[in-house]
Design a protein around this motif. Structure first.
Motif, PDB file in Angstrom:
ATOM      1  N   ALA A  55       0.830  -1.197   0.000  1.00  0.00           N
ATOM      2  CA  ALA A  55       0.000   0.000   0.000  1.00  0.00           C
ATOM      3  C   ALA A  55       0.867   1.251   0.000  1.00  0.00           C
ATOM      4  N   GLU A  56       1.947   1.215   0.781  1.00  0.00           N
ATOM      5  CA  GLU A  56       2.846   2.367   0.825  1.00  0.00           C
ATOM      6  C   GLU A  56       3.563   2.556  -0.507  1.00  0.00           C
ATOM      7  N   LYS A  57       3.980   1.445  -1.120  1.00  0.00           N
ATOM      8  CA  LYS A  57       4.668   1.538  -2.402  1.00  0.00           C
ATOM      9  C   LYS A  57       3.762   2.129  -3.476  1.00  0.00           C
ATOM     10  N   LEU A  58       2.472   1.843  -3.382  1.00  0.00           N
ATOM     11  CA  LEU A  58       1.506   2.351  -4.355  1.00  0.00           C
ATOM     12  C   LEU A  58       1.002   3.748  -4.003  1.00  0.00           C
ATOM     13  N   GLY A  59       1.366   4.231  -2.821  1.00  0.00           N
ATOM     14  CA  GLY A  59       0.893   5.548  -2.407  1.00  0.00           C
ATOM     15  C   GLY A  59      -0.554   5.555  -1.974  1.00  0.00           C
ATOM     16  N   ILE A  60      -1.052   4.401  -1.505  1.00  0.00           N
ATOM     17  CA  ILE A  60      -2.458   4.306  -1.093  1.00  0.00           C
ATOM     18  C   ILE A  60      -2.530   3.670   0.297  1.00  0.00           C
ATOM     19  N   ALA A  61      -1.635   4.072   1.182  1.00  0.00           N
ATOM     20  CA  ALA A  61      -1.543   3.453   2.502  1.00  0.00           C
ATOM     21  C   ALA A  61      -2.549   4.035   3.489  1.00  0.00           C
ATOM     22  N   GLY A  62      -3.641   4.573   2.983  1.00  0.00           N
ATOM     23  CA  GLY A  62      -4.708   5.033   3.859  1.00  0.00           C
ATOM     24  C   GLY A  62      -5.696   3.902   4.068  1.00  0.00           C
ATOM     25  N   LEU A  63      -6.878   4.063   3.541  1.00  0.00           N
ATOM     26  CA  LEU A  63      -7.949   3.100   3.752  1.00  0.00           C
ATOM     27  C   LEU A  63      -7.689   1.779   3.028  1.00  0.00           C
ATOM     28  N   ALA A  64      -7.867   0.665   3.740  1.00  0.00           N
ATOM     29  CA  ALA A  64      -7.715  -0.665   3.147  1.00  0.00           C
ATOM     30  C   ALA A  64      -8.673  -1.628   3.836  1.00  0.00           C
ATOM     31  N   ILE A  65      -8.984  -2.701   3.119  1.00  0.00           N
ATOM     32  CA  ILE A  65      -9.834  -3.767   3.637  1.00  0.00           C
ATOM     33  C   ILE A  65      -8.938  -4.985   3.864  1.00  0.00           C
ATOM     34  N   CYS A  66      -8.862  -5.467   5.096  1.00  0.00           N
ATOM     35  CA  CYS A  66      -7.981  -6.581   5.435  1.00  0.00           C
ATOM     36  C   CYS A  66      -8.783  -7.712   6.086  1.00  0.00           C
ATOM     37  N   PHE A  67      -8.112  -8.851   6.280  1.00  0.00           N
ATOM     38  CA  PHE A  67      -8.759 -10.018   6.887  1.00  0.00           C
ATOM     39  C   PHE A  67     -10.094 -10.328   6.200  1.00  0.00           C
ATOM     40  N   ASN A  68     -10.121 -10.225   4.870  1.00  0.00           N
ATOM     41  CA  ASN A  68     -11.322 -10.551   4.090  1.00  0.00           C
ATOM     42  C   ASN A  68     -12.532  -9.703   4.454  1.00  0.00           C
ATOM     43  N   GLY A  70     -12.899  -8.276   7.587  1.00  0.00           N
ATOM     44  CA  GLY A  70     -13.054  -8.189   9.036  1.00  0.00           C
ATOM     45  C   GLY A  70     -12.432  -6.936   9.628  1.00  0.00           C
ATOM     46  N   TRP A  71     -11.449  -6.387   8.928  1.00  0.00           N
ATOM     47  CA  TRP A  71     -10.762  -5.171   9.390  1.00  0.00           C
ATOM     48  C   TRP A  71     -10.796  -4.141   8.272  1.00  0.00           C
ATOM     49  N   ILE A  72     -11.248  -2.953   8.584  1.00  0.00           N
ATOM     50  CA  ILE A  72     -11.237  -1.823   7.644  1.00  0.00           C
ATOM     51  C   ILE A  72     -10.579  -0.666   8.364  1.00  0.00           C
ATOM     52  N   GLY A  73      -9.570  -0.065   7.748  1.00  0.00           N
ATOM     53  CA  GLY A  73      -8.917   1.044   8.419  1.00  0.00           C
ATOM     54  C   GLY A  73      -7.734   1.583   7.649  1.00  0.00           C
ATOM     55  N   ASP A  74      -6.935   2.378   8.338  1.00  0.00           N
ATOM     56  CA  ASP A  74      -5.762   3.042   7.768  1.00  0.00           C
ATOM     57  C   ASP A  74      -4.531   2.177   8.046  1.00  0.00           C
ATOM     58  N   VAL A  75      -3.968   1.562   7.013  1.00  0.00           N
ATOM     59  CA  VAL A  75      -2.831   0.663   7.247  1.00  0.00           C
ATOM     60  C   VAL A  75      -1.550   1.421   7.560  1.00  0.00           C
ATOM     61  N   SER A  76      -1.500   2.714   7.253  1.00  0.00           N
ATOM     62  CA  SER A  76      -0.292   3.483   7.565  1.00  0.00           C
ATOM     63  C   SER A  76      -0.166   3.726   9.065  1.00  0.00           C
ATOM     64  N   THR A  77      -1.296   3.856   9.740  1.00  0.00           N
ATOM     65  CA  THR A  77      -1.295   4.113  11.181  1.00  0.00           C
ATOM     66  C   THR A  77      -1.752   2.904  11.998  1.00  0.00           C
ATOM     67  N   GLY A  78      -2.432   1.959  11.345  1.00  0.00           N
ATOM     68  CA  GLY A  78      -2.984   0.817  12.058  1.00  0.00           C
ATOM     69  C   GLY A  78      -4.296   1.116  12.751  1.00  0.00           C
ATOM     70  N   VAL A  79      -4.823   2.317  12.536  1.00  0.00           N
ATOM     71  CA  VAL A  79      -6.085   2.704  13.182  1.00  0.00           C
ATOM     72  C   VAL A  79      -7.264   2.108  12.408  1.00  0.00           C
ATOM     73  N   ALA A  80      -8.102   1.360  13.095  1.00  0.00           N
ATOM     74  CA  ALA A  80      -9.222   0.671  12.450  1.00  0.00           C
ATOM     75  C   ALA A  80     -10.503   1.486  12.530  1.00  0.00           C
ATOM     76  N   LEU A  81     -11.260   1.464  11.440  1.00  0.00           N
ATOM     77  CA  LEU A  81     -12.620   1.986  11.450  1.00  0.00           C
ATOM     78  C   LEU A  81     -13.594   0.890  11.871  1.00  0.00           C
ATOM     79  N   SER A  82     -13.220  -0.349  11.529  1.00  0.00           N
ATOM     80  CA  SER A  82     -14.004  -1.521  11.902  1.00  0.00           C
ATOM     81  C   SER A  82     -13.032  -2.676  12.150  1.00  0.00           C
ATOM     82  N   ASP A  83     -13.186  -3.345  13.260  1.00  0.00           N
ATOM     83  CA  ASP A  83     -12.280  -4.443  13.615  1.00  0.00           C
ATOM     84  C   ASP A  83     -13.095  -5.560  14.254  1.00  0.00           C
ATOM     85  N   GLN A  84     -13.539  -6.496  13.421  1.00  0.00           N
ATOM     86  CA  GLN A  84     -14.335  -7.617  13.911  1.00  0.00           C
ATOM     87  C   GLN A  84     -13.411  -8.809  14.175  1.00  0.00           C
TER      88      GLN A  84
END
Length: 280
Positions: A55-68, A70-84
């Motif tokens: 994400a950082e290499k692409l310049g899009i290290a803000g919002l991402a969808i992770c864990f299929n 289950g986790w939505i948030g900012d991968v640059s800071t690790g701050v989650a908007l949703s963390d199930q």
């Protein structure tokens, strides 16, 4: 199909090659899409830590969808908007059930990975995302509640156990495949589809404003939901059937061809709208 304002793409074997490399032409294509005003979001089975370098290499290290999803948030800071999370009772049952079935279960916290034994197959998978791997002495030593549990088949014959695990766990948890040797298990009700729908709504977009790219079973509902679906040549047959465009293999940077097709469509549709407006 309308002009996409958002592209949500899977990571492994879609964005990346089978060897987990990011082809330059894929990175260039996504940069071109961003310059055209299209938002790019990664949607992956990986943890936030595991997807952060790309994400950082692409310049899009803000919002991402992770864990299929289950986790939505900012991968640059690790701050989650949703963390199930998977409830601890269900998670411990899943680990014991998977181990008894003969596959290798991995417990992902988002910061590290935990396993029940030293195993070269598990070590290899942990090495893909470069997350710390910790071996627990007992089930009770596993920490908290995991974001996901990934089961790994060390050899093709082990994959037969996946069918049994789907039956045993599918009623109470989300279960899907990201690769023939990998079974992804998450909290009930989560998926990339529900996550992309949530993100799109937050951005004020509808399904027809979104394009999705993916190659595996865990991408199928996302591809079906999006207004435009694209995939790569190594994708499962079901993904190819739902896709509006199929590019070359991920090893050939096929996502770049898909993005070029989307941008060409955008240009063509914009010209048609402009011509229609002049003639109206």
């Amino acid at each position: 199909m309308t002009i996409p304002r958002l592209i949500v793409t899977d990571v492994d074997r879609t964005l990346l090659t089978h060897d987990h490399a990011l082809p330059k032409r894929v990175a260039d294509a996504l940069r071109g899409a961003r310059e055209a005003g299209i938002t790019i979001i990664l949607a992956t089975a990986r943890s936030p830590l595991g997807v952060k370098p790309y994400a950082e290499k692409l310049g899009i290290a803000g919002l991402a969808i992770c864990f299929n999803g289950g986790w939505i948030g900012d991968v640059s800071t690790g701050v989650a908007l949703s963390d199930q999370r998977i409830g601890r009772t269900d998670a411990l049952h899943t680990m014991a059930t998977a181990q008894a079935a003969g596959v290798r279960p991995m417990w992902f916290t988002g910061h590290d990975i935990h396993a029940l034994a030293q195993d070269p197959t598990i070590a290899r998978e942990a090495g893909v995302t470069k997350e710390p791997l910790i071996v627990a002495k007992t089930l009770e030593d596993l920490p908290g509640e995991p974001g996901k549990i990934m089961c790994v088949a060390a050899q093709p014959s082990d994959r037969e156990a996946f069918g049994t695990l789907r039956v045993q766990l599918g009623a109470c948890l989300s279960v899907s495949g990201s690769h023939p040797r990998l079974l992804e298990i998450g909290p009930p009700g989560i998926s990339k589809k529900t996550a992309i729908a949530t993100v799109a709504a937050e951005l004020g977009m509808a399904a027809q404003d979104c394009a999705a790219a993916g190659d595996a079973e865990n991408d199928l509902d996302m591809l079906a939901w999006a207004g435009t679906a694209v995939t790569v040549g190594n994708a499962v047959p079901e993904a190819k059937r739902v896709a509006h465009f199929v590019g070359p293999s991920c090893d050939e940077g096929g996502l770049a061809d898909a993005v070029a097709w989307l941008l060409h469509r955008q240009s063509t549709l914009a010209m048609a709208d402009e011509t229609g407006g002049r003639n109206g």
